[in-house]
Design a protein around this motif. Structure first.
Motif, PDB file in Angstrom:
ATOM      1  N   ASN A 123      88.325 -30.567  50.489  1.00 47.20           N
ATOM      2  CA  ASN A 123      87.582 -29.528  49.794  1.00 47.20           C
ATOM      3  C   ASN A 123      86.144 -29.942  49.501  1.00 47.20           C
ATOM      4  O   ASN A 123      85.471 -29.309  48.697  1.00 47.20           O
ATOM      5  CB  ASN A 123      88.298 -29.163  48.492  1.00 47.20           C
ATOM      6  N   VAL A 124      85.703 -31.022  50.127  1.00 48.69           N
ATOM      7  CA  VAL A 124      84.321 -31.445  49.923  1.00 48.69           C
ATOM      8  C   VAL A 124      83.389 -30.491  50.663  1.00 48.69           C
ATOM      9  O   VAL A 124      83.551 -30.272  51.867  1.00 48.69           O
ATOM     10  CB  VAL A 124      84.110 -32.885  50.437  1.00 48.69           C
ATOM     11  N   PRO A 125      82.430 -29.867  49.980  1.00 50.98           N
ATOM     12  CA  PRO A 125      81.494 -28.984  50.691  1.00 50.98           C
ATOM     13  C   PRO A 125      80.709 -29.757  51.757  1.00 50.98           C
ATOM     14  O   PRO A 125      80.225 -30.853  51.497  1.00 50.98           O
ATOM     15  CB  PRO A 125      80.559 -28.484  49.580  1.00 50.98           C
ATOM     16  N   ILE A 126      80.603 -29.189  52.946  1.00 51.14           N
ATOM     17  CA  ILE A 126      79.905 -29.828  54.049  1.00 51.14           C
ATOM     18  C   ILE A 126      78.752 -28.919  54.480  1.00 51.14           C
ATOM     19  O   ILE A 126      78.973 -27.768  54.865  1.00 51.14           O
ATOM     20  CB  ILE A 126      80.846 -30.075  55.242  1.00 51.14           C
ATOM     21  N   ALA A 127      77.544 -29.432  54.370  1.00 49.53           N
ATOM     22  CA  ALA A 127      76.377 -28.643  54.778  1.00 49.53           C
ATOM     23  C   ALA A 127      76.377 -28.456  56.289  1.00 49.53           C
ATOM     24  O   ALA A 127      76.869 -29.292  57.050  1.00 49.53           O
ATOM     25  CB  ALA A 127      75.098 -29.338  54.332  1.00 49.53           C
ATOM     26  N   GLY A 128      75.810 -27.348  56.727  1.00 51.88           N
ATOM     27  CA  GLY A 128      75.721 -27.071  58.151  1.00 51.88           C
ATOM     28  C   GLY A 128      74.723 -27.992  58.841  1.00 51.88           C
ATOM     29  O   GLY A 128      73.904 -28.649  58.201  1.00 51.88           O
ATOM     30  N   GLU A 129      74.798 -28.016  60.151  1.00 52.71           N
ATOM     31  CA  GLU A 129      73.946 -28.908  60.939  1.00 52.71           C
ATOM     32  C   GLU A 129      72.505 -28.416  60.958  1.00 52.71           C
ATOM     33  O   GLU A 129      72.240 -27.209  61.041  1.00 52.71           O
ATOM     34  CB  GLU A 129      74.477 -29.000  62.365  1.00 52.71           C
ATOM     35  N   ASN A 130      71.569 -29.345  60.863  1.00 57.08           N
ATOM     36  CA  ASN A 130      70.152 -29.033  61.022  1.00 57.08           C
ATOM     37  C   ASN A 130      69.764 -29.128  62.491  1.00 57.08           C
ATOM     38  O   ASN A 130      70.280 -29.974  63.219  1.00 57.08           O
ATOM     39  CB  ASN A 130      69.282 -29.994  60.205  1.00 57.08           C
TER      40      ASN A 130
END
Length: 302
Positions: A123-130
Motif C-alpha cells: 500500500n505504499v504510494p508509488i509516484a509515476g515515472e518521469n
C-alpha cells in the motif's frame, strides 16, 4: 539465518544516497507491482524489493542492517555480538528459523513502522515515472515563444514553450508523465530545450553575440554601422581606435527573461581589409604606413 543483500536487490551501491535509493525502488516497484506486472515472479520480486526499500529508506533501519556486515546472498550468518545491545532488546534471540525481516521485527525496528512480513510496500504510494524529451526550437521561436507537439509513452501531447527559453533549460510539465500506483501522484515530463544553430547569432544564456565586420578606417576613425537584432536593425556607434575582438554592448537586445526585461546583445568587432585592394587602395595603405609611427609589435623588441 540467511543473509539478504538489500543493496543488490535494489541495484544500488552501499554508499548510495537516499534519493537514488528511492528512485531505484520506484523503478523496480513499477516493474513488479502485482496489479500491473506481467512478470512470472512479480509478486515475489515486488515483496523482495519492498522489503529492501523498507529497510534502507530509514536511517535507523539502514544503520542496523549495515552493522550486520556484508555476506553472500543466502549465506548463513549471525549478527555481531554487540548488535542486540545496540539495536535490539539486549537479548540474543534463537535465530535458527528467523528470517532477516523477522529479525528487525523482533528488535522492534520494523514493528514501529506497523509493517509485517509479507505486506511490505503493498500500500505504499508509488509516484509515476518521469520522462525526458528534447525539444529543438529556433532562436526566433525562443524570442517570441512557440508550441510543440510530441509523443511520449504512446500519448500525444502539446506543450507551450514560453518566450525566453534558453539552451539547456528544462521545462516541467507536472503530472503529464507515467501514472502513479496506490494513490501515488503521476510523474512529470521534463522538456530539454535545444536551440538550433543560427546563421548570425550565438546564444549565451539570455545574452546574444553577433560578429560585426568593420573596415580598418572605421576602426581607426570611428563610425556608425547598422547591425541586425532579433527584432529589427539598429545603428551602433563604433568608437575610434576599436580593435578586433572588442565587444560592444547593446542593452536589452538579447532574449527576453521570464521575470521581465531581456538579455543583452554583444557585437564582436572583426577588422576586415579589402581582399583584393586596388592600386589606389594600395597607395593609400603605403602612405599610411610611411606616415604612421604606430608599431603594434613594439613589445617584441628588446
Amino acid at each position: 539465518m540467511k543473509y539478504k543483500d538489500y543493496y543488490k536487490i535494489l541495484g544500488v551501491e552501499r554508499t548510495t544516497g537516499e534519493d537514488e535509493i528511492k528512485k531505484a525502488y520506484r523503478k523496480l516497484a513499477r516493474k513488479y507491482h502485482p496489479d500491473v506486472s506481467k512478470e512470472a515472479n512479480a509478486k515475489e520480486k515486488f515483496q523482495e524489493v519492498s522489503e529492501a526499500y523498507e529497510t534502507l529508506r530509514d536511517k535507523e533501519k539502514r544503520a542496523a542492517y549495515d552493522s550486520l556486515g556484508s555476506h553472500r546472498p543466502g549465506q548463513d550468518f549471525r549478527p555481531p555480538p554487540d548488535w542486540f545491545d545496540r539495536f535490539g532488546s539486549g537479548r540474543q534471540e534463537d535465530l535458527r528459523d528467523t528470517d532477516l525481516s523477522d529479525l528487525f521485527e523482533q528488535m522492534g525496528i520494523f514493528g514501529r513502522a506497523g509493517t509485517r512480513r509479507g505486506g511490505f510496500g503493498r500500500n505504499v504510494p508509488i509516484a509515476g515515472e518521469n520522462y525526458e524529451a528534447p525539444v529543438r526550437i529556433t532562436l526566433e521561436e525562443a524570442a517570441r515563444g512557440t508550441e510543440r507537439e510530441f509523443q511520449i509513452d504512446g500519448k500525444t501531447l502539446r506543450a507551450r514553450i514560453p518566450k525566453g527559453a534558453i539552451d539547456g533549460q528544462r521545462l516541467r510539465l507536472r503530472g503529464k508523465g507515467g501514472p502513479g500506483m496506490n494513490g501515488g501522484p503521476a510523474g512529470d515530463i521534463y522538456l530539454q530545450i535545444v536551440l538550433e544553430p543560427h546563421p548570425l547569432f550565438k546564444a549565451r544564456g539570455h545574452d546574444l553575440e553577433i560578429e560585426v565586420p568593420i573596415t580598418p578606417w572605421e576602426a581607426a576613425l570611428g563610425a556608425q554601422v547598422d547591425i541586425p537584432t532579433l527584432e529589427s536593425r539598429v545603428t551602433m556607434k563604433v568608437p575610434a581606435g576599436s580593435q578586433t575582438g572588442q565587444k560592444l554592448r547593446l542593452a536589452g537586445k538579447g532574449l527576453p527573461k521570464p521575470g521581465g526585461g531581456a538579455g543583452d546583445l554583444y557585437a564582436v568587432l572583426t577588422i576586415m581589409v579589402p581582399p583584393s585592394p586596388t592600386e589606389q587602395e594600395k597607395k593609400l595603405y603605403e602612405g599610411l604606413r610611411d606616415a604612421s609611427r604606430f608599431d603594434p609589435r613594439v613589445r617584441f623588441k628588446s
